[in-house]
Motif scaffolding. Structure first.
Motif, PDB file in Angstrom:
ATOM      1  N   LEU A 141       2.659  10.814 -51.948  1.00 39.91           N
ATOM      2  CA  LEU A 141       2.787   9.320 -51.711  1.00 39.91           C
ATOM      3  C   LEU A 141       1.461   8.839 -53.364  1.00 39.91           C
ATOM      4  O   LEU A 141       0.815   8.093 -53.532  1.00 39.91           O
ATOM      5  CB  LEU A 141       3.571   8.591 -51.013  1.00 39.91           C
ATOM      6  N   GLU A 142       0.960  10.121 -52.565  1.00 44.79           N
ATOM      7  CA  GLU A 142      -0.791  10.013 -52.477  1.00 44.79           C
ATOM      8  C   GLU A 142      -1.451   9.930 -53.743  1.00 44.79           C
ATOM      9  O   GLU A 142      -2.363   9.715 -53.932  1.00 44.79           O
ATOM     10  CB  GLU A 142      -1.906  10.561 -51.022  1.00 44.79           C
TER      11      GLU A 142
ATOM     12  N   GLU B 116      -2.902   8.072 -58.767  1.00 45.42           N
ATOM     13  CA  GLU B 116      -2.760   8.709 -60.576  1.00 45.42           C
ATOM     14  C   GLU B 116      -2.934   7.456 -60.947  1.00 45.42           C
ATOM     15  O   GLU B 116      -3.280   6.397 -61.855  1.00 45.42           O
ATOM     16  CB  GLU B 116      -1.938   9.303 -61.432  1.00 45.42           C
ATOM     17  N   PHE B 117      -2.045   6.504 -60.452  1.00 45.19           N
ATOM     18  CA  PHE B 117      -1.703   5.280 -60.766  1.00 45.19           C
ATOM     19  C   PHE B 117      -3.109   4.243 -60.694  1.00 45.19           C
ATOM     20  O   PHE B 117      -3.207   3.980 -61.883  1.00 45.19           O
ATOM     21  CB  PHE B 117      -0.567   4.148 -59.928  1.00 45.19           C
ATOM     22  N   ALA B 118      -3.892   4.454 -59.688  1.00 42.76           N
ATOM     23  CA  ALA B 118      -5.315   4.220 -59.479  1.00 42.76           C
ATOM     24  C   ALA B 118      -6.170   4.841 -60.651  1.00 42.76           C
ATOM     25  O   ALA B 118      -7.322   3.863 -61.373  1.00 42.76           O
ATOM     26  CB  ALA B 118      -6.484   4.278 -58.333  1.00 42.76           C
TER      27      ALA B 118
ATOM     28  N   LYS C  40      -8.638  -3.732 -56.633  1.00 42.96           N
ATOM     29  CA  LYS C  40      -8.967  -4.319 -55.431  1.00 42.96           C
ATOM     30  C   LYS C  40      -7.837  -4.021 -54.396  1.00 42.96           C
ATOM     31  O   LYS C  40      -8.057  -4.036 -53.125  1.00 42.96           O
ATOM     32  CB  LYS C  40      -9.657  -6.137 -55.269  1.00 42.96           C
ATOM     33  N   ASP C  41      -7.350  -4.810 -54.515  1.00 41.10           N
ATOM     34  CA  ASP C  41      -5.916  -5.138 -53.154  1.00 41.10           C
ATOM     35  C   ASP C  41      -5.163  -3.138 -53.548  1.00 41.10           C
ATOM     36  O   ASP C  41      -4.575  -3.435 -52.469  1.00 41.10           O
ATOM     37  CB  ASP C  41      -4.630  -5.986 -53.781  1.00 41.10           C
ATOM     38  N   PHE C  42      -5.234  -2.587 -54.243  1.00 46.28           N
ATOM     39  CA  PHE C  42      -4.881  -1.587 -53.850  1.00 46.28           C
ATOM     40  C   PHE C  42      -5.776  -0.398 -53.549  1.00 46.28           C
ATOM     41  O   PHE C  42      -6.486   0.582 -54.276  1.00 46.28           O
ATOM     42  CB  PHE C  42      -4.696  -0.971 -55.609  1.00 46.28           C
ATOM     43  N   ASP C  43      -5.177  -0.907 -52.595  1.00 46.55           N
ATOM     44  CA  ASP C  43      -5.639   0.323 -51.154  1.00 46.55           C
ATOM     45  C   ASP C  43      -4.935   1.349 -50.800  1.00 46.55           C
ATOM     46  O   ASP C  43      -4.178   1.501 -49.767  1.00 46.55           O
ATOM     47  CB  ASP C  43      -6.181  -0.609 -49.936  1.00 46.55           C
ATOM     48  N   ILE C  44      -6.042   3.429 -51.113  1.00 45.85           N
ATOM     49  CA  ILE C  44      -4.896   4.059 -51.162  1.00 45.85           C
ATOM     50  C   ILE C  44      -4.626   4.670 -49.381  1.00 45.85           C
ATOM     51  O   ILE C  44      -3.207   4.749 -48.872  1.00 45.85           O
ATOM     52  CB  ILE C  44      -5.096   4.931 -51.964  1.00 45.85           C
TER      53      ILE C  44
ATOM     54  N   ALA D 283      -1.951   5.017 -44.647  1.00 40.00           N
ATOM     55  CA  ALA D 283      -2.003   5.184 -43.429  1.00 40.00           C
ATOM     56  C   ALA D 283      -1.617   5.431 -42.055  1.00 40.00           C
ATOM     57  O   ALA D 283      -2.166   6.019 -41.169  1.00 40.00           O
ATOM     58  CB  ALA D 283      -3.196   4.013 -42.836  1.00 40.00           C
ATOM     59  N   PRO D 284      -0.277   5.026 -42.205  1.00 45.08           N
ATOM     60  CA  PRO D 284       1.159   4.769 -41.681  1.00 45.08           C
ATOM     61  C   PRO D 284       0.791   6.657 -40.306  1.00 45.08           C
ATOM     62  O   PRO D 284       1.069   6.329 -38.969  1.00 45.08           O
ATOM     63  CB  PRO D 284       2.446   4.882 -41.779  1.00 45.08           C
ATOM     64  N   SER D 285       0.595   7.633 -40.558  1.00 40.99           N
ATOM     65  CA  SER D 285       0.629   8.687 -39.710  1.00 40.99           C
ATOM     66  C   SER D 285      -0.678   8.502 -39.510  1.00 40.99           C
ATOM     67  O   SER D 285      -0.594   9.540 -38.168  1.00 40.99           O
ATOM     68  CB  SER D 285       0.382  10.303 -40.953  1.00 40.99           C
TER      69      SER D 285
END
Length: 130
Positions: free
Chosen positions: A46-47, A52-54, A97-101, A106-108
Motif C-alpha cells: 500500500l505504501e 506514487e499517488f503523492a 497536506k492531509d495526505f500523510d503516508i 503506521a498501524p504495523s
C-alpha cells in the motif's frame, strides 16, 4: 584509572493481575501478532501506491501553480478562470497536506511498539511470532 562497578538495574516488580487476564494474555497477543504478520506485507505494498499517488499529486500542484503564475502575467486575465485555478490549487494543497503516508501506514509499527510495551509490562509473553 578509577573503575566504578555499576549494578544491573533491578528487575521491575511484576504486579499481580487477574488470573483470567494472565492466562488469556498470550492468546490475545499471539492472535494479534498473527494478524499483524498477515497485514504487514500488504501495508508495505500500500505504501508504494500511496507514494506514487503523492508524487503525481505534487506534480499536479506544481503544474497548477505555474499555470497561475503564467496567467497572472498575461495582458488580459480571465478573472473567473484565475480564481477557479487558485481555488483548485488550494484544494490540491490541502489534500497533499492531509495526505500523510506515515500516518496511513503506521498501524504495523504502532502495533509492534505496543506489543513490546505489553511484553515489558506484563512479562512472560511469547512475542516471537511478531
Amino acid at each position: 584509572m578509577k573503575v566504578t562497578i555499576v549494578d544491573d538495574p533491578p528487575e521491575p516488580v511484576r504486579r499481580d493481575i487477574n488470573p483470567r487476564f494472565r492466562s488469556r494474555l498470550p492468546v490475545i497477543i499471539g492472535r494479534a501478532c498473527d494478524c499483524l504478520v498477515r497485514i504487514e506485507p500488504e501495508i508495505k505494498k500500500l505504501e508504494v501506491y500511496l507514494r506514487e499517488f503523492a508524487e503525481y499529486l505534487d506534480f499536479e500542484i506544481e503544474k497548477v501553480r505555474l499555470e497561475i503564475a503564467k496567467t497572472e502575467w498575461q495582458d488580459r486575465v480571465d478573472r473567473a478562470k484565475l480564481d477557479d485555478a487558485r481555488e483548485w490549487l488550494a484544494k490540491l494543497r490541502q489534500l497533499r497536506k492531509d495526505f500523510d503516508i506515515d500516518l496511513m501506514t503506521a498501524p504495523s509499527g504502532y502495533i509492534r511498539s505496543m506489543v513490546d510495551r505489553i511484553e515489558k509490562l506484563f512479562g512472560a509473553i511469547d512475542v516471537s511470532q511478531c
